[in-house]
Design a protein around this motif. Structure first.
Motif, PDB file in Angstrom:
ATOM      1  N   THR A  29       0.832  -1.204   0.000  1.00 32.96           N
ATOM      2  CA  THR A  29       0.000   0.000   0.000  1.00 32.96           C
ATOM      3  C   THR A  29       0.865   1.251   0.000  1.00 32.96           C
ATOM      4  O   THR A  29       0.534   2.259  -0.640  1.00 32.96           O
ATOM      5  CB  THR A  29      -0.944  -0.013   1.226  1.00 32.96           C
TER       6      THR A  29
ATOM      7  N   ASP B 148      -6.065  -1.678  -4.876  1.00 30.40           N
ATOM      8  CA  ASP B 148      -5.485  -2.164  -3.622  1.00 30.40           C
ATOM      9  C   ASP B 148      -6.400  -3.204  -2.974  1.00 30.40           C
ATOM     10  O   ASP B 148      -7.424  -2.857  -2.392  1.00 30.40           O
ATOM     11  CB  ASP B 148      -5.260  -0.977  -2.668  1.00 30.40           C
ATOM     12  N   GLU B 149      -6.029  -4.449  -3.092  1.00 32.37           N
ATOM     13  CA  GLU B 149      -6.799  -5.581  -2.564  1.00 32.37           C
ATOM     14  C   GLU B 149      -8.285  -5.478  -2.901  1.00 32.37           C
ATOM     15  O   GLU B 149      -9.144  -5.411  -2.016  1.00 32.37           O
ATOM     16  CB  GLU B 149      -6.597  -5.692  -1.045  1.00 32.37           C
TER      17      GLU B 149
ATOM     18  N   GLN C 278      -7.439   0.222   0.006  1.00 29.29           N
ATOM     19  CA  GLN C 278      -7.601  -1.044   0.719  1.00 29.29           C
ATOM     20  C   GLN C 278      -8.777  -0.956   1.699  1.00 29.29           C
ATOM     21  O   GLN C 278      -9.609  -1.845   1.755  1.00 29.29           O
ATOM     22  CB  GLN C 278      -6.301  -1.371   1.462  1.00 29.29           C
TER      23      GLN C 278
HETATM   24 MG   LIG Z   1      -1.988  -2.835   2.215  1.00 31.19          MG
END
Ligand SMILES: [Mg+2]
Ligand SMILES: Nc1ncnc2c1ncn2[C@@H]1O[C@H](COP(=O)(O)OP(=O)(O)O)[C@@H](O)[C@H]1O
Lengths: 322, 252
Positions: free
Chosen positions: B43, B176-177, B85
């Motif tokens: 991240t 992000d994820e 995220q």
């Molecule tokens: Mg992360």
């Protein structure tokens, strides 16, 4: 596609005209007591102040405590203008309103640029200081009448001019909020980091909301001065700023309609309760608390949201999640 | 020339080197994975690529233009958009308006034209509505355009965030994820959608994923981070069979 002439706008226009006609008729027919007639202007002024403050507090999500300060700089600027000019009233008063609004907006820029760049509640502190400093400066300036007040202002404003400015304020607020600029302002309130990540110029849009609010507060101040005929610095103290903030909070953050209704109720309430003497403040407080509880009930809020979503999505049956 | 070139990128938080000497190249149209255990610095890489953090070492270029240290606003305008995220939607706005905020800079009508409802307001708003609805359709969200973003189910919130990022018409999309918190069905469907976005929008995508099996399915190349450093880099199949990588994951 959106159109200007649609059912919602026609109804809104009808309500705006209807309210004006109703009040005018009530006044001329003598059905509204002198006392209540004298409240029309203060109610209108408070609506303008609340709707404009809601731009900063409700839509932008920044706390400001100096709305009365902007009202006062606008009021003094506009009233000084009419004191020193001899144009006919129909030209002079609108010009004064624009001058008052513009001067307040300039103060808004001067205060907003440094305060809105910082993260955190600096704006609240800075605007609080601004309101108090302006008040003490005016009190000590003989050219502005000092503590005794600025006297001899033309009493050229009344319910009609206040009502017109009120309509303009509401209209501009509604259209601003429902535009790409208004969406940018609301986006900043909801999540600054996300707003930046999609390229929203955060400082500019914070300033836009803050300065628009200052403009209308200043303009309202001009009409206030031209209604009373005198400006006293102590009218624009911290309590006035808080009063407007209370109106906005009670009406609901980010609800223009709520601000209007709340301004009417909160301005009328102390007068309606006048007969109750000692219990007046007690009942006043209880009503405030009751409104707050009703307004902030999460169940009520959720129900309202569902209702609005249903109406907007055009009554199509709710789709099941895949 | 690669679309994104990262050269020796690094950042220190106090004594901690959260990312150290990261170099990678992503070509146009690629679906690239950035993986690694929790706390590896993934991240943080995104935060540097989007201007949230200014790197302390190295830099990166997009289409040959050096962007390290620029502001998030500038970087977005140059063509990098992202998701977060921990979802960051405009929760008090409708699904449609969330996407329309993403379209903000693609339109030109000014404050005056907006307030006074001049013709350009109506024309551009109609264009925004149309584009926003197209984007919502890609993610199957068109039926919920008037829903408050905060009232969307979790998986759909993640999709809305991708739609909003795409609205800024980026050259490079950072996710992000995106599958975090989704069940296996939702995840499989999302992966399909991501591939569709890459093909349909001719998009270049850099994807962070915690779960290695997931990325194996859709990414062509990978960089594996561990404790802020590159552990392995290259073709997905080779990287996933690298004993070092297997050890880092098993040792987690
Ligand atoms: Mg992360
Ligand atoms: N702003 C910050 N200040 C200090 N430490 C940070 C900051 N952001 C991230 N870190 C640290 O950097 C490391 C990498 O974090 P992160 O990039 O979030 O990992 P992940 O690979 O799970 O996304 C972690 O140890 C984290 O605590």
């Amino acid at each position: 596609m959106k159109k200007i002439i649609n059912k919602k706008n026609i109804i809104a226009a009808a309500v705006a005209v209807g309210v004006y006609i109703l009040i005018t008729v009530l006044c001329s027919a003598g059905l509204l007591s002198r006392h209540y007639q004298s409240l029309l202007v203060p109610i209108g002024i408070n609506v303008i102040l609340a709707v404009s403050l809601n731009l900063t507090v409700g839509f932008l999500g920044e706390l400001t405590l100096g709305h009365a300060g902007f009202m006062s700089v606008g009021a003094y600027a506009g009233c000084l203008f009419t004191l020193y000019s001899d144009l006919p009233t129909v030209i002079e008063l609108p010009l004064a309103i624009i001058i008052g609004g513009a001067v307040a907006a300039v103060f808004g820029v001067i205060i907003g640029i440094p305060a809105l760049r910082l993260k955190g509640d600096y704006l609240a502190i800075v605007t609080l200081a601004f309101g108090e400093i302006i008040r003490s400066v005016i009190t000590n300036l003989d050219a502005l009448g000092g503590a005794g007040g600025l006297k001899g202002i033309d009493k050229s404003s009344g319910f009609t001019s206040v009502y017109i400015l009120l309509l303009i304020t509401v209209l501009v607020s509604v259209t601003l909020v429902d535009s790409r600029h208004g969406r940018a302002i609301t986006a900043i309130r909801d999540n600054v980091i996300a707003a930046e990540s999609i390229g929203i110029n955060v400082v500019f849009y914070k300033l836009l909301a803050f300065v628009s609010a200052a403009f209308f507060a200043g303009a309202a101040g001009v009409l206030y001065g031209h209604n009373l005929g005198i400006l006293k610095p102590n009218t624009f103290d911290f309590n006035k700023s808080i009063e407007i903030l209370v109106i906005v909070v009670l009406g609901g953050m980010g609800s223009i309609k709520g601000s209007i209704i709340s301004a009417v109720i909160i301005t009328l309430l102390p007068e309606v309760l006048r007969g109750l003497d000692d219990y007046r403040m007690l009942i006043y407080s209880i009503v405030l608390i009751a409104i707050m509880i009703v307004n902030n009930s999460s169940k009520l809020k959720a129900a309202k949201e569902k209702f609005i979503e249903k109406i907007r999505s055009g009554n199509t049956p709710a789709k099941e999640d895949a | 020339m690669a679309l994104l070139e990262v050269n020796g990128l690094g950042i220190k938080f106090g004594g901690l080197r959260a990312v150290d000497d990261l170099t990678m190249k992503i070509n146009k149209g690629q679906l690239y994975g950035l993986i690694g255990p929790n706390g590896a610095g993934k991240t943080t890489v995104f935060n540097m690529l989007t201007g949230v953090y200014a790197p302390t070492n190295g830099g990166f270029t997009l289409d040959g233009e050096a962007l390290a240290g620029r502001s998030p606003i500038e970087i977005n305008r140059k063509g990098i958009a992202r998701t977060f995220q921990n979802i960051r939607l405009f929760s008090g706005m409708t699904v449609l308006d969330n996407v329309k905020v993403g379209l903000h800079n693609s339109k030109k009508y000014n404050v005056f034209e907006g307030i006074f409802r001049l013709p350009r307001y109506f024309r551009e708003e109609a264009e925004m509505d149309e584009r926003a609805e197209e984007l919502l359709k890609v993610f199957g969200l068109e039926g919920e355009k008037e829903t408050m973003a905060r009232n969307l189910p979790y998986g759909r919130q993640r999709k809305l965030e991708i739609a909003r990022a795409l609205a800024t018409d980026p050259k490079l999309l950072l996710l992000d994820e995106p599958a975090a918190g989704m069940n296996p069905n939702e995840t499989a469907e999302l992966m399909k959608t991501i591939r569709y976005v890459r093909d349909e929008f001719d998009m270049t995508i850099l994807l962070i994923e915690h779960d290695m099996k997931l990325v194996g399915g859709i990414c062509e190349e990978l960089t594996v981070l561990n404790f802020g450093q590159v552990l392995a880099q290259g073709k997905t199949s080779e990287v996933l069979n690298d004993p070092e990588v297997i050890k880092a994951y098993l040792g987690e």
